[in-house]
Design a protein around this motif. Structure first.
Motif: not given
Ligand code: PLP
Length: 392
Positions: A78-80, A83, A107, A179, A201, A211-212, A338
């Motif tokens: 996931s993005g998180l 991060q 975030t 993003t 994502t 999700v990525g 989104l």
């Protein structure tokens, strides 16, 4: 694949040679956890265990690096997760981070509720204002400046080149969450950023079916007093293990192939929606970097190819009207996230940004955020008009 090739050529081919065994033109889904060794340590093409590396994920990682103009790409669950890996690789207790005053709620939640209890402090700064970023720096302690541009959900724009200079002048790294813009519209590494992160994502995957996350690095960057940044991220990706699975990597790779044409259409449609909203009496303000009235329009025009598919706007009649308008549409889907082909509408204060209610990052209740999809734009506008005429 050479850097000289155009964006779509890289999106379709980088990391994606025809399969050497069968000639399959699409990278296969290597749905596998482990690999036969030709004698102990005799790895075929370096593959040993799929947390460490997997051929489908490797293809995606190479493609991501080629699209952002970086030296290495890393794909996450996931993005998180991406991060988190960046922060754990590069920050230790006592360090300080500058975080945008308008950022994705998750975030901010990460820095406030995960990093802070572990000893990493942060200050909030309006990243559209370079002096505010400079003032938020704590000399000797600030190791990282985190920037989102355009921001979620207020569409603020940061001057990446200027902030890179501020961060580097105190030995801090600049991380840019790309993003919203995507690698097609903006390349922060070329503007001086050290690390780019994405929630893949969103536009990169582009079809709301995966999700990525991605992290892309510029080689040769060293964090003050620490080892090579890229090596640390590579080490932590494996040591923490929040990696993208093979099928998720494959879906994202497929999404990236059409990123350029999708983004052109997202931008075309967003521009038409912005024109419509700007002329509607119920709307008090339209937030879009492409508007000449946007506070940092000049910066956006300098660092972005076009202005993207995200549009936010505020209603004169306030929160109640915004909530009702979000529920009154029929073609637009009321939902979080989104960047998919379908248009989404949401109320940030009660949905994506509910976690920042009561903090410095609280967003106005009269705000609606649109992720403008690639449907026929006249249909999108007709649906919005109906909702705003009644509930705006
Ligand atoms: N960054 C931005 C700008 C986002 O909008 C999001 C999610 O909405 C994230 C990061 C987190 O990504 P993910 O949901 O894939 O973990």
């Amino acid at each position: 694949m050479s850097d000289e090739h155009g964006f779509s050529t890289r999106a379709i081919h980088a990391g994606q040679e025809a399969d050497p065994l069968t000639g399959a033109v699409v990278t296969p889904i290597y749905q596998v956890s482990t690999y036969k060794q030709d004698g102990i340590g005799g790895f075929r093409s370096g593959y040993e265990y799929s947390r460490s590396a997997n051929p489908t994920r490797s293809a995606l990682e190479e493609c991501l690096a080629a699209l952002e103009g970086g030296s290495r790409g890393f794909a996450f669950a996931s993005g998180l997760a991406g991060q988190d890996t960046v922060c754990r690789a590069l920050l230790v207790p006592g360090d300080h981070v500058v975080v945008p005053s308008d950022a994705y709620g998750g975030t901010y939640r990460y820095f406030n509720k995960v990093a802070r209890p572990q000893g990493v402090e942060h200050s909030i700064a309006a990243i559209a204002d370079v002096d505010a970023v400079r003032a938020a720096i704590r000399p000797g302690r600030t190791r990282m400046v985190w920037v989102e541009t355009p921001t979620n959900p207020l569409l603020g724009v940061a001057d990446v080149e200027a902030i890179a200079e501020v961060a580097h002048s105190v030995g801090a790294l600049l991380v840019v969450d790309n993003t919203f813009a995507t690698a097609y519209l903006q390349n922060p590494l070329a503007l001086g950023a050290d690390i780019v992160v994405h929630s893949t994502t969103k536009y990169s995957g582009g079809h709301s079916d995966v999700v990525g996350g991605a992290v892309i690095t510029r080689g040769g960057v060293t964090a003050a007093g620490r080892e090579d940044v890229e090596e640390r991220i590579a080490f932590h990706q494996n040591a923490i293990g929040g990696v993208a699975g093979p099928f998720d990597a494959w879906l994202t790779l497929r999404g990236l192939k059409t990123l350029a044409i999708r983004m052109e259409r997202h931008c075309d449609n967003a521009e038409r929606v912005v024109d419509f909203l700007a002329g509607h009496p119920a709307v008090s303000q339209v937030l879009y970097p492409g508007l000449p009235t946007h506070a940092n329009h000049d910066v956006a025009a300098r660092q972005m190819r076009r202005f993207g598919g995200m549009v936010s706007f505020r209603l004169r009649k306030g929160e109640d009207a915004a909530v009702k308008a979000c529920a009154a549409v029929s073609l637009w889907t009321l939902g979080e996230s989104l960047g998919g082909v379908e248009s989404l509408i949401e109320h940030p204060a009660r949905m994506t940004h509910a976690s920042v209610a009561g903090t410095e990052l609280e967003v106005p209740g009269d705000l609606i955020r649109l992720s403008v999809g690639i449907e026929d734009v006249d249909d999108l506008i007709a649906d919005l008009r109906e909702a705003l005429d009644v509930h705006g």
